[in-house]
Design a protein around this motif. Structure first.
Motif, PDB file in Angstrom:
ATOM      1  N   ALA A 511     -54.639  45.347  34.870  1.00 11.46           N
ATOM      2  CA  ALA A 511     -54.839  45.492  33.416  1.00 11.46           C
ATOM      3  C   ALA A 511     -54.934  46.960  32.977  1.00 11.46           C
ATOM      4  N   ASN A 512     -54.836  47.171  31.675  1.00 14.86           N
ATOM      5  CA  ASN A 512     -55.367  48.392  31.037  1.00 14.86           C
ATOM      6  C   ASN A 512     -54.705  49.728  31.304  1.00 14.86           C
ATOM      7  N   ARG A 513     -53.513  49.759  31.819  1.00 14.72           N
ATOM      8  CA  ARG A 513     -52.914  51.086  31.988  1.00 14.72           C
ATOM      9  C   ARG A 513     -51.726  51.261  31.071  1.00 14.72           C
ATOM     10  N   GLU A 514     -51.447  50.253  30.305  1.00 12.31           N
ATOM     11  CA  GLU A 514     -50.242  50.330  29.493  1.00 12.31           C
ATOM     12  C   GLU A 514     -50.402  51.408  28.429  1.00 12.31           C
ATOM     13  N   GLY A 515     -49.355  52.222  28.272  1.00  9.49           N
ATOM     14  CA  GLY A 515     -49.435  53.316  27.320  1.00  9.49           C
ATOM     15  C   GLY A 515     -49.855  54.632  27.963  1.00  9.49           C
ATOM     16  N   GLU A 516     -50.322  54.591  29.186  1.00  8.25           N
ATOM     17  CA  GLU A 516     -50.757  55.805  29.884  1.00  8.25           C
ATOM     18  C   GLU A 516     -49.546  56.721  30.146  1.00  8.25           C
ATOM     19  N   LYS A 517     -49.711  58.010  29.824  1.00  6.68           N
ATOM     20  CA  LYS A 517     -48.618  58.968  30.097  1.00  6.68           C
ATOM     21  C   LYS A 517     -48.810  59.558  31.480  1.00  6.68           C
ATOM     22  N   ILE A 518     -47.774  59.592  32.260  1.00  2.67           N
ATOM     23  CA  ILE A 518     -47.911  60.124  33.609  1.00  2.67           C
ATOM     24  C   ILE A 518     -46.667  60.902  33.985  1.00  2.67           C
ATOM     25  N   ASN A 519     -46.775  61.705  35.068  1.00  2.00           N
ATOM     26  CA  ASN A 519     -45.600  62.412  35.565  1.00  2.00           C
ATOM     27  C   ASN A 519     -45.704  62.616  37.066  1.00  2.00           C
ATOM     28  N   SER A 520     -44.719  63.324  37.604  1.00  2.00           N
ATOM     29  CA  SER A 520     -44.652  63.433  39.060  1.00  2.00           C
ATOM     30  C   SER A 520     -45.797  64.237  39.654  1.00  2.00           C
ATOM     31  N   ALA A 522     -48.986  63.658  39.581  1.00  2.00           N
ATOM     32  CA  ALA A 522     -49.934  62.787  40.272  1.00  2.00           C
ATOM     33  C   ALA A 522     -49.862  61.377  39.728  1.00  2.00           C
ATOM     34  N   LEU A 523     -49.586  60.461  40.609  1.00  2.00           N
ATOM     35  CA  LEU A 523     -49.688  59.056  40.211  1.00  2.00           C
ATOM     36  C   LEU A 523     -50.371  58.294  41.331  1.00  2.00           C
ATOM     37  N   THR A 524     -51.532  57.777  41.018  1.00  2.00           N
ATOM     38  CA  THR A 524     -52.184  56.924  42.020  1.00  2.00           C
ATOM     39  C   THR A 524     -52.151  55.493  41.512  1.00  2.00           C
ATOM     40  N   LEU A 525     -51.964  54.611  42.480  1.00  2.28           N
ATOM     41  CA  LEU A 525     -51.933  53.183  42.138  1.00  2.28           C
ATOM     42  C   LEU A 525     -53.103  52.486  42.805  1.00  2.28           C
ATOM     43  N   ASN A 526     -53.611  51.484  42.143  1.00  2.00           N
ATOM     44  CA  ASN A 526     -54.597  50.615  42.769  1.00  2.00           C
ATOM     45  C   ASN A 526     -53.910  49.727  43.796  1.00  2.00           C
ATOM     46  N   GLY A 527     -54.729  49.150  44.679  1.00  2.00           N
ATOM     47  CA  GLY A 527     -54.187  48.126  45.561  1.00  2.00           C
ATOM     48  C   GLY A 527     -53.582  47.024  44.713  1.00  2.00           C
ATOM     49  N   ASP A 528     -52.481  46.445  45.157  1.00  2.00           N
ATOM     50  CA  ASP A 528     -51.810  45.340  44.457  1.00  2.00           C
ATOM     51  C   ASP A 528     -51.306  45.716  43.070  1.00  2.00           C
ATOM     52  N   GLU A 529     -51.138  47.013  42.845  1.00  2.00           N
ATOM     53  CA  GLU A 529     -50.645  47.381  41.517  1.00  2.00           C
ATOM     54  C   GLU A 529     -49.142  47.655  41.538  1.00  2.00           C
ATOM     55  N   GLY A 530     -48.489  47.148  40.518  1.00  2.00           N
ATOM     56  CA  GLY A 530     -47.087  47.460  40.310  1.00  2.00           C
ATOM     57  C   GLY A 530     -46.937  47.982  38.898  1.00  2.00           C
ATOM     58  N   LEU A 531     -46.085  48.985  38.718  1.00  2.00           N
ATOM     59  CA  LEU A 531     -45.941  49.583  37.399  1.00  2.00           C
ATOM     60  C   LEU A 531     -44.476  49.622  36.974  1.00  2.00           C
ATOM     61  N   ILE A 532     -44.274  49.334  35.705  1.00  2.00           N
ATOM     62  CA  ILE A 532     -42.973  49.616  35.093  1.00  2.00           C
ATOM     63  C   ILE A 532     -43.197  50.815  34.176  1.00  2.00           C
ATOM     64  N   ILE A 533     -42.474  51.888  34.470  1.00  2.00           N
ATOM     65  CA  ILE A 533     -42.679  53.134  33.733  1.00  2.00           C
ATOM     66  C   ILE A 533     -41.400  53.485  32.985  1.00  2.00           C
ATOM     67  N   ARG A 534     -41.514  53.682  31.694  1.00  2.00           N
ATOM     68  CA  ARG A 534     -40.350  54.135  30.932  1.00  2.00           C
ATOM     69  C   ARG A 534     -40.203  55.639  31.134  1.00  2.00           C
ATOM     70  N   LEU A 535     -39.060  56.061  31.621  1.00  2.00           N
ATOM     71  CA  LEU A 535     -38.875  57.485  31.888  1.00  2.00           C
ATOM     72  C   LEU A 535     -38.472  58.207  30.602  1.00  2.00           C
ATOM     73  N   LEU A 536     -39.065  59.374  30.415  1.00  2.00           N
ATOM     74  CA  LEU A 536     -38.750  60.201  29.250  1.00  2.00           C
ATOM     75  C   LEU A 536     -37.947  61.391  29.738  1.00  2.00           C
ATOM     76  N   ASP A 537     -37.159  61.984  28.853  1.00  2.00           N
ATOM     77  CA  ASP A 537     -36.404  63.163  29.266  1.00  2.00           C
ATOM     78  C   ASP A 537     -37.380  64.255  29.621  1.00  2.00           C
ATOM     79  N   SER A 538     -37.140  64.902  30.761  1.00  2.00           N
ATOM     80  CA  SER A 538     -38.103  65.951  31.118  1.00  2.00           C
ATOM     81  C   SER A 538     -37.599  67.297  30.648  1.00  2.00           C
TER      82      SER A 538
END
Ligand code: GLC
Length: 538
Positions: A511-520, A522-538
């Motif tokens: 739950a609860n990570r939708e909308g979070e902005k992230i980049n290369s 640092a990205l840490t994932l919880n156990g059993d977490e899967g993410l769909i991330i919309r890529l933005l132009d860098s």
């Protein structure tokens, strides 16, 4: 510049949902699901967002193998309703813009099919050669060492006419002789009948079994097996299945289907990837979708899965379209195989890979295999292998609709017992529960439908290690997604050395990570977490 035409056929862009009719919804209080029951839930399927429904066989059958033993290819078994019910289902599905795919079982009939009764009646009957008859070997032994998938010799002795007949499955399921042009014509007639009725396609049962070696040579035994064993899996079925001429048969089916336009030909094929992809056919005149069962059996390991996907992607011939299957009526359920938290990752994988996904009914609410006591077991495969517990009953239990008696499936005692967990694990409850498996499925389905990148974009593997698997889907329109899946219960850090990006989390299996902005960085994932991330132009 010419405008790019990228309208895909529905079976490429869409999502298929398999219904096992006995277990979906009973409407006449006999404890067995029926066609009216499927009609009752078409609005649910529409709400879920799928595009096509494949129903396992509903044809006239003595039910020795629960409908995979057909005695009339053009009739509906009274257990499931009437022919008018079938027509109604088709009409109601089409009204909602849902496609209807039916099962075609061309490899074998029931031993009660009039064709077989005639063939069996006399060695000189004109239909004798519609089936596979052979003289006994020395001392009355079977003609060769071929075994039935369900155990024991695949040859059954017919005392009356003093010959053996071949059955790859039960003795009540004699194999048709597909080398006989009359058999081919008879089945073409069946195909035409249903296409004219308006069905949108077929899932062809055991497609790779249809032609056998002309010389009936013995199958070789696998090394290191007990020389006395009579298990199908102890042999390499190189002469009883997957013969080169099967592709001519499939091609004829495909050509017939093409006369009717926008229909789909799906093949049930359990073969390694290199053999499987041959079923796309020469010049793509084979099956549109040779079912890809890799995810059904692979160990749940990020590296292995990443490699398998690349191998599959690399093997598909030009013009061929991939597909993915996570469950069916013959295999353990995904939630029991990998556990519920990872079943959420599996859902994300299924619905974000390149290729048509097939969802098995009930997986969308995380149904699990149900332990069926020996005394209640009904699957012939299970009954014949009690010690190995090969029963397929556990994955065929009634759909869990709500928390009322029998999960809303039936007012009568269901044909197979229900899971104890139905008071919590059911459609009605999960519809109301944010973050439920059903909500996750629905969100993934809708996102896939909206995003060309997920529906039809390219697939690029990005990273895999012992925990994580990541890939990008990209479409020319500019939409680009990064999927990062943690296939373990432990937290993980995603920092591939050669891939720089920034984006916004759109869907998380937790739950609860939708909308979070992230980049290369640092990205840490919880156990059993899967993410769909919309890529933005860098
Ligand atoms: C297919 C069906 C399975 C059936 C067998 C024999 O594998 O999926 O349920 O028992 O064929 O028809």
């Amino acid at each position: 510049m010419e405008k790019k035409q990228n309208r895909q056929p529905w079976w490429e862009s869409g999502i298929i949902y398999q219904i096992y009719p006995r277990s979906y919804q009973d409407t006449n209080d006999d404890g067995i699901g029926d066609l009216q029951g499927i009609i009752r839930h078409l609005d649910y399927l529409k709400w879920l967002g799928i595009d096509a429904v494949w129903i396992s066989p509903v044809f006239t059958s003595p039910m020795a193998d629960f409908g995979y033993d057909i005695s009339d290819y053009k009739g509906i078994d009274p257990i499931f309703g009437t022919f008018a019910d079938f027509e109604k289902l088709l009409e109601e599905a089409h009204k909602r813009e849902l496609k209807l795919i039916i099962d075609l079982v061309p490899n074998h009939t029931s031993d009660q099919h009039p064709w077989f009764l005639e063939a069996k009646s006399d060695r000189n009957h004109p239909k004798r050669d519609w089936y596979i008859w052979r003289d006994p070997g020395p001392d009355q032994t079977p003609p060769n060492n071929w075994l039935s998938v369900f155990g024991g010799s695949a040859w059954e002795w017919d005392a009356q006419t003093q010959q053996y007949y071949y059955h790859a499955f039960l003795k009540e399921q004699p194999d048709l002789n597909w080398r006989n042009p009359e058999v081919q014509e008879a089945m073409q007639d069946v195909i035409r009948f249903w296409l004219e009725k308006g069905v949108d396609g077929f899932r062809v049962d055991v497609m790779w079994h249809m032609i056998k070696d002309q010389l009936f040579r013995d199958n070789p035994r696998k090394p290191d097996t007990d020389p006395a064993s009579l298990f199908y899996d102890d042999f390499l079925p190189v002469y009883s299945t997957d013969q080169p001429e099967v592709h001519d048969v499939v091609r004829d089916m495909r050509l017939l289907m093409e006369e009717f336009g926008d229909r789909v030909l799906i093949g049930e094929i359990y073969l390694p990837i290199d053999r499987l992809v041959a079923y796309y056919g020469k010049e793509n005149k084979g099956a549109h979708l040779p079912f890809n069962f890799q995810l059904l059996t692979i160990d749940w390991d990020a590296n292995l899965i990443a490699n398998m996907i690349s191998q599959y992607e690399g093997a598909i011939p030009a013009g061929g379209w991939p597909n993915w299957v996570l469950g069916n009526h013959d295999q353990p359920r995904i939630a029991s195989r990998v556990g519920l938290p990872q079943a959420r990752i599996a859902a994300m994988l299924l619905l974000t890979l390149r290729g048509t996904p097939t969802i098995y009914y009930g997986d969308e609410i995380g149904m699990t295999d149900v332990a069926i006591p020996d005394s209640e077991m009904v699957d012939p495969q299970g009954i014949r292998f009690p010690d190995l517990y090969k029963s397929r009953d556990p994955a065929r239990t009634p759909m869990q609709w709500d928390d009322s008696e029998n999960a809303g499936f039936s007012l009568a005692k269901p044909w197979l017992r229900l899971a104890d967990n139905y008071p919590e694990v059911n459609v009605r409850t999960q519809k109301k529960t944010p973050g439920s498996m059903l909500q996750l499925y629905r969100k993934l389905i809708h996102r896939r439908q909206q995003e060309p990148a997920l529906q039809s974009g390219s697939y690029q593997p990005v990273f895999a290690d012992e925990q994580l698997f990541a890939y990008v889907r990209e479409h020319g329109t500019g939409s680009r997604f990064l999927m990062v899946l943690n296939l373990t219960h432990r937290p993980a850090r995603f920092s591939p050395p050669h891939f720089h990006w920034n984006g916004i989390i759109e869907i998380s299996t937790l739950a609860n990570r939708e909308g979070e902005k992230i980049n290369s960085e640092a990205l840490t994932l919880n156990g059993d977490e899967g993410l769909i991330i919309r890529l933005l132009d860098s």
